[in-house]
Write an enzyme that holds these catalytic residues in place. Structure first.
Site: not given
Ligand code: UD1
Length: 436
Positions: A22-23, A97, A121, A126, A129, A309, A401
């Site tokens: 899915k991801n 998201r 969420c 989320r 930055d 996950d 989902r």
């Molecule tokens: C993706 C997965 C989600 C999984 C997560 C971590 C998808 C669609 N979703 O989510 O299922 O749980 O990876 O393996 O692939 N962060 C920041 N700044 C940013 C972006 C992220 O501080 O700009 C932090 C987040 O708060 C979190 C960590 O980085 O603590 C990891 O987030 P991220 O890897 O970005 O998760 P997603 O891509 O949203």
């Protein structure tokens, strides 16, 4: 409103086939609009999240054609997208998201995009930055106003970007913009998840020049444009891991087919450590358990660490293992919402900050429970499968989902689980008669 009703206590036995990731699919669908040519995507999981992404693509003028015979094949064509209207509505962002992937894809292709800003969420805040940092380093002006994130550039130019946080989303989004930027980009401290590699392979199949995906240094040489591709998505390691844990939790014997065993290494190692037998084949893993499992410590980490996950499902399994286990969640700050529901089924788990201290109980008892988020939903179904008596799982739309034909796959493994309409007492009675 639908629910699952489950009668627990049956070991899962047999074979299960895992669908596309899915991801990875969410990234690949967004990337598919980066060319004006038609892209064919195969092994697409037919789940709510991918269907929401396809709806978002159609909303901005993309053409989506489903294969009448196979719901796992889709054709996407982004030629008719109006660059003046590249605006992704909050309705999509609220549902998934990851529709913010369209920001990087549209910015790369049209040099501008506007996407509603994802709020927090169910599993945590989320921040975006790092996405912003990536786009700005490539020369985009990024503004947040009226609940939207707006990115625009006269031209995108390659740069060296060191991410402060390892982020799957920021790695993919910046990769999108960089592959159509001028010159060379290097991304450092990137996420290494299998779906980063899959999205990069997909973009390369469209003519991009991306090297190093799957390591923490990705090198991208920008190209003028991308072209059509016919691409098959990798198997979903989280769906696979969920079935592995369900096999273990019910003390069953399941061969999980159509997987890449390497992607499951962190989970397989933990399962073996607590006493399960895991056999690896070329594209399958077999999980067998015939007694009570033991305790362990586990901390969620970016890939190749233990996946966040899988945390709810693994903690649920540990709730009936012998001794005390400790689970530390290091990625999301709000990922223990299911614990209250598990306690109502008899689990003994204390949460302190981001740590769960689990005192293994002999067994769980069925109860009516409510799903707080996708993976927690899978964990509550897992709890129901091993509990004594009946469990009714509410708000299963979260589960849908990310899991396709979940109850059908479980029934094939011998589970007693059925989807019913909310509060349909007659259906409950019929189910109880059938399984008694
Ligand atoms: C993706 C997965 C989600 C999984 C997560 C971590 C998808 C669609 N979703 O989510 O299922 O749980 O990876 O393996 O692939 N962060 C920041 N700044 C940013 C972006 C992220 O501080 O700009 C932090 C987040 O708060 C979190 C960590 O980085 O603590 C990891 O987030 P991220 O890897 O970005 O998760 P997603 O891509 O949203």
């Amino acid at each position: 409103m639908e629910q699952y009703i489950i009668k627990g206590g049956k070991p899962l036995v047999g074979d299960v086939a895992i669908g596309g990731a899915k991801n990875a699919a969410l990234g690949i669908l967004a990337g598919a609009i980066m060319t004006d040519e038609t892209v064919v995507i195969d092994n697409l999981p037919n789940v709510r999240d991918t269907n929401t992404m396809l709806a978002a693509i159609q909303d901005i003028g993309g053409i989506v054609e489903r294969d009448g015979k196979d719901p796992h094949v889709v054709k996407v064509n982004g030629a008719n997208i109006n660059p003046e209207r590249v605006y992704i509505d909050y309705d999509y962002i609220k549902k998934i998201r990851a529709s913010y992937y369209l920001l990087g894809a549209l910015l790369g292709k049209y040099k501008k995009a506007k996407v509603a800003l994802p709020g927090g969420c169910n599993i945590g805040s989320r921040p975006i930055d790092q996405h912003k940092k990536g786009f700005e380093a490539l020369g985009a002006r990024v503004k947040i106003e009226h609940g939207m994130i707006c990115a625009e550039a006269d031209e995108l130019v390659g740069n060296h970007i060191y991410f402060d946080v390892v982020s799957v989303g920021a790695t993919i989004n910046t990769m999108f913009a960089a592959c159509l930027a001028k010159g060379k980009t290097t991304l450092e401290n990137t996420a290494k998840e299998p779906h980063i590699v899959d999205v990069a392979n997909f973009l390369n199949s469209m003519g991009a020049n991306i090297k190093g995906a799957g390591t923490d240094l990705i090198r991208i040489r920008g190209v003028e444009k991308l072209h059509s591709s016919d691409y098959s998505i990798i198997p979903d390691q989280i769906e696979a891991g969920t079935f592995m844990l369900m096999a273990a939790a019910t003390r069953g014997d399941v061969r999980v087919n159509n997987v890449i065993p390497k992607h499951l290494d962190a989970l397989s190692a933990k399962l073996e450590e607590i006493g399960a037998r895991v056999d690896e084949f070329d594209d399958a893993v077999r999980v067998r358990v015939d007694g009570r499992l033991g305790h362990t410590h586990v901390k969620t980490l970016p890939y190749p660490g233990f996946p966040t996950d899988m945390q709810p499902q693994f903690a649920t399994l540990l709730s009936v293992s012998s001794g005390s286990s400790i689970v530390t969640e290091s990625i999301w700050e709000n990922r223990y919402k299911y614990v209250g529901e598990l306690s109502r089924m008899g689990a003994n788990i204390n949460i302190e900050g981001n740590t769960a201290i689990i005192n293994g109980v002999e067994g769980l008892t069925g109860a009516a429970v409510t799903v707080p988020d996708l993976r927690a939903g899978a964990a509550l179904v897992l709890a129901g499968l091993m509990a004594e008596g009946y469990t009714v799982v509410d708000q299963i739309e979260y589960i849908e989902r990310g899991y396709e034909s979940f109850e059908a796959k479980l029934n094939l493994l011998g589970a007693h689980i059925e989807k019913i309409q909310f509060a349909d007492d007659k259906a409950v009675q019929r189910f109880k008669l059938r399984v008694s």
